[in-house]
Scaffold this active site. Structure first.
Site, PDB file in Angstrom:
ATOM      1  CB  SER A 267      72.012 102.708  30.974  1.00 13.16           C
ATOM      2  OG  SER A 267      72.109 103.717  30.021  1.00 13.16           O
ATOM      3  N   GLY A 268      68.982 102.797  29.396  1.00 10.96           N
ATOM      4  CA  GLY A 268      68.324 102.502  28.124  1.00 10.96           C
ATOM      5  C   GLY A 268      67.044 101.703  28.287  1.00 10.96           C
TER       6      GLY A 268
ATOM      7  CB  THR B 278      64.491 109.463  30.686  1.00 12.63           C
ATOM      8  OG1 THR B 278      65.644 109.264  31.502  1.00 12.63           O
ATOM      9  CG2 THR B 278      64.281 110.925  30.438  1.00 12.63           C
TER      10      THR B 278
ATOM     11  CG  ASN C 217      69.573 105.749  26.471  1.00 14.53           C
ATOM     12  OD1 ASN C 217      69.147 106.129  25.384  1.00 14.53           O
ATOM     13  ND2 ASN C 217      68.952 105.983  27.618  1.00 14.53           N
TER      14      ASN C 217
ATOM     15  CB  SER D 198      72.583 107.679  28.517  1.00 15.80           C
ATOM     16  OG  SER D 198      72.711 107.104  29.790  1.00 15.80           O
ATOM     17  CB  SER D 199      69.527 110.353  32.591  1.00 14.38           C
ATOM     18  OG  SER D 199      68.340 110.096  31.902  1.00 14.38           O
TER      19      SER D 199
ATOM     20  N   GLY E 107      70.253 103.962  35.981  1.00 14.52           N
ATOM     21  CA  GLY E 107      70.068 102.556  36.340  1.00 14.52           C
ATOM     22  C   GLY E 107      71.396 101.872  36.582  1.00 14.52           C
TER      23      GLY E 107
ATOM     24  CD  GLU F 106      75.850 103.668  33.565  1.00 14.94           C
ATOM     25  OE1 GLU F 106      75.186 104.450  32.913  1.00 14.94           O
ATOM     26  OE2 GLU F 106      76.915 103.986  34.148  1.00 14.94           O
TER      27      GLU F 106
HETATM   28  N1  ATP Z   1      57.749 103.629  25.964  1.00  8.61           N
HETATM   29  C1  ATP Z   1      58.641 103.774  24.967  1.00  8.61           C
HETATM   30  N2  ATP Z   1      58.207 103.798  23.706  1.00  8.61           N
HETATM   31  C2  ATP Z   1      59.030 103.964  22.683  1.00  8.61           C
HETATM   32  N3  ATP Z   1      60.365 104.080  22.833  1.00  8.61           N
HETATM   33  C3  ATP Z   1      60.872 104.073  24.075  1.00  8.61           C
HETATM   34  C4  ATP Z   1      60.044 103.923  25.213  1.00  8.61           C
HETATM   35  N4  ATP Z   1      60.809 103.935  26.295  1.00  8.61           N
HETATM   36  C5  ATP Z   1      62.079 104.094  25.858  1.00  8.61           C
HETATM   37  N5  ATP Z   1      62.140 104.179  24.527  1.00  8.61           N
HETATM   38  C6  ATP Z   1      63.333 104.324  23.690  1.00  8.61           C
HETATM   39  O1  ATP Z   1      64.434 103.958  24.447  1.00  8.61           O
HETATM   40  C7  ATP Z   1      65.349 105.035  24.571  1.00  8.61           C
HETATM   41  C8  ATP Z   1      65.986 105.033  25.934  1.00  8.61           C
HETATM   42  O2  ATP Z   1      65.037 105.341  26.899  1.00  8.61           O
HETATM   43  P1  ATP Z   1      65.384 106.235  28.167  1.00  8.61           P
HETATM   44  O3  ATP Z   1      66.225 107.351  27.776  1.00  8.61           O
HETATM   45  O4  ATP Z   1      64.124 106.493  28.829  1.00  8.61           O
HETATM   46  O5  ATP Z   1      66.229 105.224  29.008  1.00  8.61           O
HETATM   47  P2  ATP Z   1      66.722 105.406  30.501  1.00  8.61           P
HETATM   48  O6  ATP Z   1      66.206 104.235  31.230  1.00  8.61           O
HETATM   49  O7  ATP Z   1      66.333 106.716  30.986  1.00  8.61           O
HETATM   50  O8  ATP Z   1      68.253 105.274  30.360  1.00  8.61           O
HETATM   51  P3  ATP Z   1      69.388 106.010  31.152  1.00  8.61           P
HETATM   52  O9  ATP Z   1      69.523 105.326  32.453  1.00  8.61           O
HETATM   53  O10 ATP Z   1      70.545 105.832  30.284  1.00  8.61           O
HETATM   54  O11 ATP Z   1      68.997 107.406  31.260  1.00  8.61           O
HETATM   55  C9  ATP Z   1      64.562 106.269  24.293  1.00  8.61           C
HETATM   56  O12 ATP Z   1      65.352 107.268  23.756  1.00  8.61           O
HETATM   57  C10 ATP Z   1      63.526 105.769  23.288  1.00  8.61           C
HETATM   58  O13 ATP Z   1      64.071 105.768  21.999  1.00  8.61           O
HETATM   59 MG    MG Z   2      67.328 108.395  31.484  1.00  2.00          MG
END
Ligand code: ATP
Ligand code: MG
Length: 1041
Positions: free
Chosen positions: A121-122, A126, A171, A174-175, A395, A397
């Site tokens: 997560s994070g 996404t 996050n 977070s999805s 992811g 957790e």
């Molecule tokens: N390539 C990137 N460039 C800049 N910031 C990023 C990037 N990827 C992620 N982030 C930052 O990290 C945060 C978390 O990313 P994201 O929501 O994609 O995580 P996730 O893996 O989907 O988590 P979850 O499993 O909780 O959904 C985003 O809101 C953004 O602020």
């Molecule tokens: Mg996500």
């Protein structure tokens, strides 16, 4: 498990990239790490690159991405263009390279693709999936219709994130659901549709959250951003603190003695504020997105009605008499009281929460379906589209307290790891087997054992959980735990407080079980497992919902469900089934992997938490991944592909190999000097062990390409020039033929005309003497015409030219007129041109002609000689004579010979003609003056002599009688005298002899006889005898002179 790996074409390409475009910092492909078995070296490489903002690194075809937690300028349109259609190895690692590679494989191989994005997560899953979607939206070809699909694909994200994402401790966005999205491409490569499958929404979040976390974004967005009117209609206040579901947090308390966690939900009364979230502006984005997806105002209103209802439902409070629940809050939903009345307080609250969760959960599913309908590819005529699937799923957790949701999420990650093993490691092993290649063993952990622990029929955790849920009697979360201990207690990856060693017991609650996941150990608290798994809603609540007038809810709560007596499948079993389906979907596609890593827990840019990262590197299996890549053969290629690509490097295989493919490849590699340990030949493929071997071959190909390109260019240029020339040639020939045709036709026509003319001419000639008629008119006209044309060219050149073309009979008269006209014209122009001197000359000559023509023999000789104005000039004449003449103007003077009247003696004298008289002069004396008036006549012979006689009256005493003179220019002299004295008609030309008076009535005679010699003498008869030259002699003499 022993595994060998052969990389796909993509891997080969990337490794080439790593060698040829090596990074300034670190290596861009872990395969190139010197010490590839060292985790420290691996992490050091990640750290170096992270420090330089190089967040992407490859392991072969797998992309490792580290969340930068800051905006990097690497997602612009320019960047997209840079990666578009470019081979992996030509540019540095990027999420766009993965996207582009999948897209190109889809287009060239026509095989469905999927991109699996994993990480905790994070970690940025996404975000990565959004970047990929944006890449396709920008770079793929698009028509107007496709543009709409692209917009909808892009806009589905903010909507689903609003309803399915929430701030968690890990996050801010977070999805809270899993998402698999198919992007459908038509044969032209344009995105034409999409389809989303959602997995297990974390519904419990609707009714309570962990401390520091939030409910789903949509609640806050609506309250913060919703227009006043809207809020009023929905009965909402613009203050999230008012809503129990937004302030109630879940608190776990451990009792020291029992080591059992006690769960509390406390309305702490504060909603966490998050600086990275702007609910108000997000609201606008969501509203717009809803419109793009195809929601009309009514749809939106109904949807928001449901969201508001959930909030209202959360605020329903119970008060209890005798342990029974009754609604104390001041709402109108009295029916709820009735529904809840037989329940105690706790039951009533959980029934209410169950309803809220069910309503929200089902609405979410409805929303996904609605989006799918708007993304559906509608063109029925062409169903054969290709697909790229994007998997962005929660992811792995691990929280301090993990519940049913974490259990499901982590189980899902186990399944994905299994898939990874299935698709890459194991399948590669199978391929080696199929190709009959021996390989070196590589150890890796196969997590199938954990998947089995969870999902095995009858024996797996899910089966046991289901069993407890269905079992009549006093089944509870704790009995479930006991059952687990009984059934899977001996499993190597399962531990409970009871089964654990002393050390582990210290960190485990009595109501927890621990799973040793491939990614790490996780303790799950069994509290709530049964309820969540049952996911039951009271029948009467369902009934009520079926009666709702809200269209969305009537779709969510189907009446058929009420009549269906069959017990619905439990949540875990449903989840298991959906995962199995997902695995099937993914297995049928060619996968690409994006492994996301989170650099720290505090969402900070720059901070590189080595412990946290090491943990992720480990559980993502990256080291194993790398080891496997390096251990086996680095590349494999089907014989035909390999031969096709490199055949130009060997003369035997270039341009075509005729024999068996395997022999061709063997010949080729032998020519390239491959050592036996560098490669193996399988049944249908060649396996190359080291990247450097292939790089060397690639380099050779690169060099060869240049010379081939030159040859091709030359060939092509030759060909194109030749065809250009041929085109010019055929054009020229066509023009020539055309022109020749024209000329030939013209000539033929001319010939025809000529023949007709000749025919007409001959006919005309035959009829020429007839009256003018059609047969002869051409001929006659032609004769006339040609005479006139001939005449034009042959006109006389001067007045003396008497030539004149002979006219045809018809033109005789006209010709005569013309001749006269012409002569007149010539005369006229001659006269115009004549000078006064010449005019005088001509007049005198005319006079001479009148007098002497055909009368005197020597006249013809005089004709060509011009008359002169005088034969004696002033100096030839004695001044005394001139003085004596005084003012008398002298008109002509000539030396003459005078013959005496008596003895005919010749005396030299000068004859002067003045305006009044002719004067005979001897030296200075005027010997005789004859006035013109007194001049009676002039006699001259017809012969060629120069004698002449001036007759004067015999009775004039002043005169001594007629004067006999001889002049060498007798014609000129006489003409002058005749003109001066105006005696043109008084000249007598005599034959034979001339009589003249010699004073006092005496007469003299001059006899002229022709002879051969000029002789003047006194004859015996007393006459003056003059022998003149015969005219023929004169002519001869003249010629001699
Ligand atoms: N390539 C990137 N460039 C800049 N910031 C990023 C990037 N990827 C992620 N982030 C930052 O990290 C945060 C978390 O990313 P994201 O929501 O994609 O995580 P996730 O893996 O989907 O988590 P979850 O499993 O909780 O959904 C985003 O809101 C953004 O602020
Ligand atoms: Mg996500």
């Amino acid at each position: 498990m022993i595994i060998h790996v052969v990389a796909s074409d993509g891997v080969r390409a990337m490794m080439e990239s790593a060698l040829t475009a090596r990074d300034r910092v670190g290596v861009q492909d872990f395969v190139l790490l010197e010490n590839y078995t060292s985790e420290a070296a691996f992490i050091e490489n990640l750290r170096k690159r992270f420090k330089e903002n190089l967040i992407y690194t490859y392991i072969g075809s797998v992309l490792v991405s580290v969340n930068p937690y800051k905006d990097l300028e690497i997602y612009t349109k320019n960047h997209m263009e840079r990666y578009r259609g470019v081979n992996f190895y030509e540019v540095s690692p990027h999420i766009y390279a993965v996207a582009d590679n999948s897209y190109r494989s889809l287009r060239t191989e026509r095989k469905d693709q999927c991109i699996l994005i994993s990480g905790e997560s994070g970690a940025g899953k996404t975000e990565a999936s959004k970047k990929i979607l944006q890449y396709y939206a920008v770079t793929c070809p698009a028509s107007d219709q496709v543009q709409t699909v692209k917009d909808r694909l892009l806009q589905s994200n903010p909507v689903l994130e609003a309803f399915g994402n929430a701030k968690t401790l890990r996050n801010d966005n977070s999805s809270r659901f899993g998402k698999y999205m198919d992007i459908q491409f038509d044969f032209k490569g344009a995105p034409v549709g999409g389809h989303i499958i959602n997995y297990l929404l974390e519904k419990s979040r609707v009714v309570h959250q962990n401390h520091g976390e939030r409910n789903f974004h949509i609640f806050y967005q609506l309250i913060e951003g919703g227009e006043e009117d809207l809020l009023r209609r929905l009965g909402l206040e613009r203050n999230p603190q008012q809503y129990q579901y937004l302030v109630k947090v879940r608190i776990w308390l451990f009792t020291r003695d029992t080591k059992l966690a006690k769960l509390f939900w406390e309305p702490l009364g504060n909603c966490p504020k998050v600086s990275s979230i702007n609910d108000r502006s997000d609201w606008k984005v969501v509203r717009k997105a809803l419109t793009v997806i195809g929601f009309n105002e009514d749809d939106v209103e109904e949807l928001l009605n449901i969201i508001a209802s959930v909030l209202h439902l959360g605020n329903v409070q119970y008060g209890g008499e005798e342990g029974n629940a009754c609604i104390t809050s001041d709402t109108q939903i009295k029916y709820l009281a009735r529904l809840m009345s037989p329940l105690n307080l706790e039951q009533a609250s959980s029934a209410r929460d169950a309803l809220s969760k069910a309503v929200y959960g089902r609405t979410f599913t409805w929303l996904v379906n609605k989006i799918n309908a708007s993304l559906a590819y509608t063109d029925d005529s062409f169903k054969n589209y290709s697909v790229i699937g994007l998997l962005d799923i929660y992811g792995f957790e691990v929280f301090q307290n993990n519940s049913f949701e974490q259990f499901c999420i982590n189980y899902c990650n186990e399944k994905l790891q299994q898939l990874f093993i299935e698709l890459t490691l194991k399948s590669e092993q199978e391929e080696y087997e199929a190709e009959g290649i021996t390989w070196e063993p590589v150890q890796y952990f196969n997590n199938k054992i954990i998947c089995d622990l969870v999902e095995e029929k009858f024996k797996g955790i899910i089966s046991i959980l289901d069993e407890e849920c269905l079992r009549p009697g006093d089944a509870s979360d704790l009995t479930f735990l006991e059952k687990l201990e009984d059934t899977v207690g001996g499993h190597a990856h399962f531990v409970t407080h009871k089964l654990a060693d002393a050390k582990t017991r210290k960190v485990m609650g009595r109501d927890e079980f621990r799973l040793l996941h491939y990614a790490g150990e996780v303790n799950y608290n069994v509290n709530g497992f049964l309820d969540k798994n049952n996911d039951l809603l009271f029948r009467n609540l369902k009934e009520v919902m079926c009666m709702s007038e809200n269209k969305i809810l009537t779709q969510c709560f189907d009446r058929e469900e009420l009549s269906d007596k069959k017990r619905p499948e439990t949540a875990a079993t449903q989840f298991k089934a959906s995962l199995a389906k997902l695995m099937e979907i993914l297995m049928s596609k060619e996968p690409s992997y994006v492994r996301c890593i989170k650099p720290n827990d505090s969402k900070q840019a720059v901070r590189f938490d080595e412990v946290l990262i090491r943990h992720q590197v480990k559980y993502l299996g990256l080291m194993e991944n790398l080891r496997v890549r390096r251990a086996g053969f680095a590349y494999r290629r089907r014989y035909e592909v390999f031969l096709q690509r490199y055949k130009s490097l060997c003369p035997d295989t270039w341009p075509n190999w005729q024999g068996k493919l395997a022999d061709g490849v063997a010949t080729l590699v032998k020519h390239l000097g491959y050592k036996p340990e560098e490669y193996k030949l399988g049944r249908s493929k060649i396996f190359i062990r080291f990247p450097k071997t292939l790089f060397a071959t690639e380099d050779a190909l690169e060099t060869r390409k240049h010379s081939l390109a030159t040859k091709l260019q030359a060939g092509w240029k030759g060909y194109s020039q030749k065809s250009k020339y041929q085109k010019l040639r055929t054009s020229a020939i066509t023009i020539q033929a055309w022109w020749r045709g024209i000329l030939a036709r013209r000539r033929a026509q001319q010939r025809r005309q000529a023949a007709a003319t000749i025919r007409r001419f001959i006919k005309g000639f035959i009829y020429r003497h007839k009256e003018r008629c059609p047969e002869n008119e051409y001929f006659l006209d032609y004769v006339r015409y040609s005479f006139l044309m001939k005449l034009r060219k042959n006109l006389p050149k001067n007045v003396l030219d008497k030539s004149w073309p002979t006219p045809p009979a018809a033109l005789t008269e006209a010709s005569e007129h013309l001749r006269k006209l012409c002569m007149q014209n010539m005369v006229w122009s001659y006269c115009k041109k004549i000078s006064p001197e010449w005019k005088l000359q001509m007049e005198q000559k005319m006079t001479a002609s009148e007098i002497f023509k055909d009368k005197k023999d020597n006249y013809p000789q005089s004709v060509p000689k011009l008359f002169v104005s005088t034969r004696l000039n002033g100096e030839d004449i004695n001044p005394k004579v001139l003085q004596a003449l005084g003012s008398e103007k002298m008109k002509y003077a000539v030396p003459v010979t005078k013959y005496d009247r008596k003895g005919y003696k010749p005396r030299s004298r000068q004859l002067l003609l003045t305006s009044n008289s002719a004067v005979i002069v001897e030296e200075g004396k005027l010997k005789q003056r004859i006035d013109y008036g007194a001049l009676k006549g002039i006699s001259v012979s017809s012969l060629s002599d120069g004698l002449f006689v001036l007759h004067v009256p015999s009775d004039d005493n002043k005169q001594k009688g007629d004067v006999v003179l001889q002049s060498d220019h007798v014609i000129e002299t006489l003409t002058k005298i005749a003109i001066c004295s105006d005696k043109v008609n008084s000249i007598n030309i005599n034959q034979g002899s001339i009589k003249f008076t010699v004073g006092q009535g005496k007469e003299g005679i001059i006899d002229f006889t022709p002879g051969s010699e000029l002789l003047v003498a006194k004859a015996k008869n007393g006459h003056l005898s003059v022998v003149s030259l015969q005219s023929s002699s004169v002519i001869l003499l003249c010629k001699c002179l």
